[in-house]
Design a protein around this motif. Structure first.
Motif, PDB file in Angstrom:
ATOM      1  N   ASP A 145      20.025  15.383  -7.952  1.00 39.85           N
ATOM      2  CA  ASP A 145      18.593  15.327  -8.226  1.00 39.85           C
ATOM      3  C   ASP A 145      18.309  14.649  -9.562  1.00 39.85           C
ATOM      4  O   ASP A 145      17.426  13.787  -9.661  1.00 39.85           O
ATOM      5  CB  ASP A 145      18.017  16.739  -8.216  1.00 39.85           C
ATOM      6  N   ASP A 146      19.066  15.006 -10.594  1.00 36.71           N
ATOM      7  CA  ASP A 146      18.837  14.413 -11.913  1.00 36.71           C
ATOM      8  C   ASP A 146      19.167  12.929 -11.918  1.00 36.71           C
ATOM      9  O   ASP A 146      18.469  12.127 -12.549  1.00 36.71           O
ATOM     10  CB  ASP A 146      19.655  15.151 -12.971  1.00 36.71           C
ATOM     11  N   ASP A 149      16.394  10.980 -10.182  1.00 35.41           N
ATOM     12  CA  ASP A 149      15.145  10.926 -10.942  1.00 35.41           C
ATOM     13  C   ASP A 149      15.038   9.657 -11.785  1.00 35.41           C
ATOM     14  O   ASP A 149      13.936   9.182 -12.051  1.00 35.41           O
ATOM     15  CB  ASP A 149      15.012  12.146 -11.858  1.00 35.41           C
ATOM     16  N   LEU A 215      14.332  11.908  -1.331  1.00 37.49           N
ATOM     17  CA  LEU A 215      14.521  11.459  -2.715  1.00 37.49           C
ATOM     18  C   LEU A 215      14.305   9.953  -2.837  1.00 37.49           C
ATOM     19  O   LEU A 215      13.801   9.470  -3.864  1.00 37.49           O
ATOM     20  CB  LEU A 215      15.914  11.837  -3.213  1.00 37.49           C
ATOM     21  N   GLN A 218      10.634   9.551  -2.909  1.00 37.57           N
ATOM     22  CA  GLN A 218      10.148   9.912  -4.241  1.00 37.57           C
ATOM     23  C   GLN A 218      10.362   8.761  -5.219  1.00 37.57           C
ATOM     24  O   GLN A 218       9.510   8.506  -6.081  1.00 37.57           O
ATOM     25  CB  GLN A 218      10.862  11.164  -4.740  1.00 37.57           C
ATOM     26  N   ARG A 222       7.539   6.854  -7.373  1.00 36.94           N
ATOM     27  CA  ARG A 222       7.680   6.750  -8.831  1.00 36.94           C
ATOM     28  C   ARG A 222       7.558   5.304  -9.296  1.00 36.94           C
ATOM     29  O   ARG A 222       6.869   5.008 -10.278  1.00 36.94           O
ATOM     30  CB  ARG A 222       9.024   7.348  -9.240  1.00 36.94           C
ATOM     31  N   THR A 240      12.110  17.204  -0.664  1.00 36.78           N
ATOM     32  CA  THR A 240      12.779  16.887  -1.933  1.00 36.78           C
ATOM     33  C   THR A 240      13.353  18.139  -2.595  1.00 36.78           C
ATOM     34  O   THR A 240      14.333  18.050  -3.337  1.00 36.78           O
ATOM     35  CB  THR A 240      11.820  16.192  -2.922  1.00 36.78           C
ATOM     36  N   GLU A 289       8.314  18.134 -17.493  1.00 36.71           N
ATOM     37  CA  GLU A 289       8.152  16.894 -16.738  1.00 36.71           C
ATOM     38  C   GLU A 289       7.010  16.047 -17.288  1.00 36.71           C
ATOM     39  O   GLU A 289       7.144  14.822 -17.428  1.00 36.71           O
ATOM     40  CB  GLU A 289       7.925  17.211 -15.257  1.00 36.71           C
ATOM     41  N   ASP A 294       7.196  12.243 -16.254  1.00 33.67           N
ATOM     42  CA  ASP A 294       7.779  12.251 -14.914  1.00 33.67           C
ATOM     43  C   ASP A 294       7.190  13.388 -14.091  1.00 33.67           C
ATOM     44  O   ASP A 294       7.893  14.119 -13.409  1.00 33.67           O
ATOM     45  CB  ASP A 294       9.301  12.397 -15.025  1.00 33.67           C
ATOM     46  N   HIS A 297       5.415  13.832  -9.354  1.00 30.68           N
ATOM     47  CA  HIS A 297       5.892  14.575  -8.188  1.00 30.68           C
ATOM     48  C   HIS A 297       5.898  16.058  -8.538  1.00 30.68           C
ATOM     49  O   HIS A 297       6.944  16.709  -8.630  1.00 30.68           O
ATOM     50  CB  HIS A 297       7.289  14.090  -7.792  1.00 30.68           C
TER      51      HIS A 297
END
Length: 393
Positions: A145-146, A149, A215, A218, A222, A240, A289, A294, A297
């Motif tokens: 996930d990180d 991002d 993801l 997403q 982004r 997600t 966030e 960020d 989402h």
């Protein structure tokens, strides 16, 4: 198994559900109190009535200095429980992660996040080998996930291909120079399937594919600076968050037929628990966030943007919707059909697992250092935090 680690009795749950539903209106009125005037929004929205700050004006563009964190689980009938093997499997999983010689930033993410704590709160009655598998997966999932991002769509799809190939072919060596999460996924899954039911394996693979695909979506949002409307965000967020993957891990020792797990009552509970987990996580993560720019989402930003309210108005809208989801879950829990044994016992264990995950996620938000550092217990008590200034570089 220790009695404290066993599943709730249905009689206990029924009693808790009855008292919870009876207090619903008073609960909503009491917990949505905040030090500013609230008025009902006249805008039609998905998910129920909305609330906005009457004195804020253009709230989305005028952030307050303090953020209110609603107590989402004030009347949730599932208590905090921790797996008895936590200390052992946490140490083993951390040693496993360290064997990959991750970057200092990635290793810091693992150490601060305490993802094994989340795993063992979420799976309090799991056998030792299953608890270890969940710990390994949660450590891996947050690394994925990180990494995603900060990645563009093309890179996220490459990451997805590596992960899914490793899961579908756990005996195949990974290519040299590949992203480290590919080999981590292979090792995790090869160890897990030794003691996993066929149904849990099938559902985990399918839900992981959906999660990784979301993801990528997403990443598209982004890159385009796209802020979704409330309902489309909720639809994407369910994927997600990866909740269905950890729900599949609740089934490692279960064999629930497809027609049972997809029954409308069970699906209602699944969707409600997914949304509650997402809302709780979005509330906890919003401040950090938004500070790094960020937060597009995140349900808080989505509500602020669509309803033109400030952050505290958005928090209360989310709390309102969360309450409706609690009611929906508990009503479904009280109406679970019967299929006969051994299916009924397995369904009860799975559904209790869903409810427990809602509690586990909320507890972990404040007990780990991921969102509030060492201040989680104090923030849990006071429910107010200072808005972090947004980074400009």
């Amino acid at each position: 198994m220790d009695a404290n680690q066993s599943s709730f009795s249905m009689a206990t749950l029924t009693k808790l559900i009855s008292s919870t539903l009876a207090a619903w209106i008073a609960h909503l009125a009491s917990r949505l109190v905040a030090p500013f005037t609230l008025v009902a929004s006249d805008r039609p929205i998905a998910g129920g009535s909305a609330w906005v700050d009457a004195s804020a004006g253009d709230g989305y563009h005028q952030p307050p200095k303090k953020i209110f964190l609603p107590d989402l689980l004030a009347r949730w009938p599932f208590p905090r429980r921790l797996n008895q093997y936590y200390s052992k499997v946490n140490a083993e999983s951390l040693a496993w992660v360290e064997s990959f010689s991750l970057s200092s930033k990635a290793q810091h993410t693992i150490n601060r996040g305490q993802f094994s704590l989340l795993s063992c709160l979420g799976h309090p009655i799991a056998r030792e080998e299953h608890a270890r598998s969940v710990c390994d997966f949660m450590n891996l999932a947050f690394l994925i996930d990180d990494d995603s991002d900060g990645s563009e769509e093309g890179e996220v799809r490459k990451q997805k291909d590596a992960i899914m190939d490793a899961l579908r072919h756990p005996d195949k060596p990974r290519p040299k120079g590949e992203w480290v999460c590919g080999e981590m996924a292979r090792q995790f899954w090869k160890r897990t399937i030794r003691n996993a039911s066929v149904q849990s394996q099938k559902r985990f693979i399918a839900s992981m594919d959906d999660n990784l695909e979301s993801l990528a979506q997403q990443a598209i949002d982004r890159s385009q600076h796209h802020i979704r409307d409330i309902q489309s965000y909720i639809d994407v967020r369910r994927m997600t968050a990866g909740a269905r993957t950890v729900f599949a891990l609740l089934e490692l020792d279960l064999n629930i037929p497809d027609e049972v797990i997809s029954h409308p009552t069970i699906e209602d509970m699944t969707i409600a628990s997914m949304d509650m987990i997402c809302h709780s996580n979005d509330i906890a993560s919003y401040n950090v966030e938004q500070a790094r720019g960020d937060d597009s989402h995140n349900i808080v930003t989505i509500v602020m943007h669509e309803l033109d309210t400030d952050v505290n108005g958005a928090m209360l809208w989310v709390a309102d919707r969360h309450t409706k989801l609690e009611k929906k879950f508990l009503e479904a829990l009280a109406a679970i059909p019967q299929w006969g044994e051994p299916i009924d016992s397995q369904v009860r264990q799975y559904c209790e697992g869903l409810g427990n995950w809602v509690r586990a996620n909320d507890d972990w938000n404040f007990e780990s250092g991921r969102y509030f550092g060492a201040n989680g217990p104090e923030i849990l008590r006071k429910r107010w935090i200072s808005l972090i200034g947004r980074k400009t570089t």
